[in-house]
Design an enzyme around this catalytic site. Structure first.
Site, PDB file in Angstrom:
ATOM      1  N   LEU A 108       0.972  -1.298   0.204  1.00 19.40           N
ATOM      2  CA  LEU A 108      -0.047  -0.096   0.031  1.00 19.40           C
ATOM      3  C   LEU A 108       0.703   1.019   0.122  1.00 19.40           C
ATOM      4  CD1 LEU A 108      -2.522  -0.938   2.579  1.00 19.40           C
ATOM      5  CD2 LEU A 108      -3.167  -0.288   0.270  1.00 19.40           C
ATOM      6  N   ASP A 109       0.525   2.068  -0.920  1.00 21.40           N
ATOM      7  CA  ASP A 109       1.527   3.460  -0.925  1.00 21.40           C
ATOM      8  C   ASP A 109       1.700   4.134   0.461  1.00 21.40           C
ATOM      9  OD1 ASP A 109      -0.485   5.908  -0.876  1.00 21.40           O
ATOM     10  OD2 ASP A 109      -1.139   4.752  -2.749  1.00 21.40           O
ATOM     11  N   LYS A 110       2.502   5.005   0.716  1.00 23.57           N
ATOM     12  CA  LYS A 110       2.567   5.536   2.026  1.00 23.57           C
ATOM     13  C   LYS A 110       1.417   6.589   2.610  1.00 23.57           C
ATOM     14  CE  LYS A 110       6.445   7.964   4.661  1.00 23.57           C
ATOM     15  NZ  LYS A 110       7.638   8.604   4.344  1.00 23.57           N
ATOM     16  N   ASP A 111       0.784   6.922   1.724  1.00 20.40           N
ATOM     17  CA  ASP A 111      -0.277   7.814   1.840  1.00 20.40           C
ATOM     18  C   ASP A 111      -1.680   6.930   2.189  1.00 20.40           C
ATOM     19  OD1 ASP A 111       1.234   9.889   1.460  1.00 20.40           O
ATOM     20  OD2 ASP A 111       0.863  10.095  -0.598  1.00 20.40           O
ATOM     21  N   SER A 112      -1.562   5.689   1.865  1.00 26.04           N
ATOM     22  CA  SER A 112      -2.823   4.832   2.128  1.00 26.04           C
ATOM     23  C   SER A 112      -2.758   4.079   3.490  1.00 26.04           C
ATOM     24  CB  SER A 112      -2.987   4.030   0.941  1.00 26.04           C
ATOM     25  OG  SER A 112      -3.233   4.679  -0.360  1.00 26.04           O
TER      26      SER A 112
END
Length: 243
Positions: A108-112
């Site tokens: 999962l990307d860092k912002d998610s």
């Protein structure tokens, strides 16, 4: 959950990684450097083995293969799925809390935020990540403006987007409007930051993105930053889906 694992023929680098000695990429470098022997002969990358007892690295036998472990983790915003031991924002600090050397399945990307599966079961990981597995992943997405009635049909038709000079195309997917600013999206693929790019292509900015399910595995009430071992029933469902 921890279970015993029956060996099946695997590439040499995979067996080394499964021993917990190092990652598969690092194992490949060791093989290339001629530091790995099998039955006292310098090994090649193409070897497939079931028995790790004759494998040595720098003359030393591999550690015993650990039992397979499976954990669910609620990744909070701000944690990076890249394993960098010296980075306080890396998931490496989370993995260090676990009894075995585990890795995230996908990312999962860092912002998610949301559900991640952590395991040392390399065979299962490969099956889950293979493009033909069609493992559904479900997300709750909050956007910055009211959602139009046509949005579900647009996702069902497949959305394209550009990143720099490159064009990307999503497969048709399910999108259900839950509230004026929120929708539920189910994907069977996982291109980089795909949901964010698809929403942007339709004129929306994602404010919050949370993965709530991977196949039959549910995030449920697992708190942000918390871990739990999966149950036997969950593992059986996961292995059935990955076949």
């Amino acid at each position: 959950m921890t279970i015993s694992d029956t060996s099946s023929p695997s590439r040499l680098a995979v067996l080394i990684a499964q021993s917990g000695l190092c990652s598969r990429r690092a194992a490949s470098r060791l093989i290339s450097a001629g530091r790995v022997t099998v039955a006292d002969k310098v090994a090649s990358h193409t070897l497939h083995l079931s028995d790790s007892s004759t494998i040595r690295v720098d003359g030393k036998p591999l550690p015993g293969r650990p039992a397979s472990c499976y954990y669910l983790y609620h990744k909070p915003v701000g944690i990076d799925c890249n394993i960098r031991p010296d980075d306080t924002a890396s998931i490496a600090s989370v993995l260090a809390q676990l009894p075995e050397r585990l890795y995230p399945v996908g990312r999962l990307d860092k912002d998610s935020r949301g559900l991640l599966l952590l395991t040392n079961d390399g065979a299962l990981t490969q099956r889950l990540l293979h493009p033909d597995s069609h493992q559904p992943k479900t997300y709750l997405v909050t956007v910055d403006k009211p959602i139009t009635a046509e949005l579900s049909q647009q996702f069902a038709a497949g959305i394209s987007w550009h990143v720099g000079p490159h064009q990307y195309q999503a497969k048709p997917c399910e999108a259900e409007v839950l509230a004026p600013y929120q929708l539920k999206i189910t994907l069977k693929e996982g291109q980089n930051r795909q949901i964010r790019y698809m929403c942007r292509a339709l004129g929306y900015r994602v404010l919050d993105l949370c993965r709530v399910a991977i196949g039959e595995l549910q995030l449920g009430a697992l708190a942000a930053g918390a871990l739990r071992p999966i149950s036997a029933e969950e593992l059986a469902l996961l292995q059935t889906r990955a076949c």
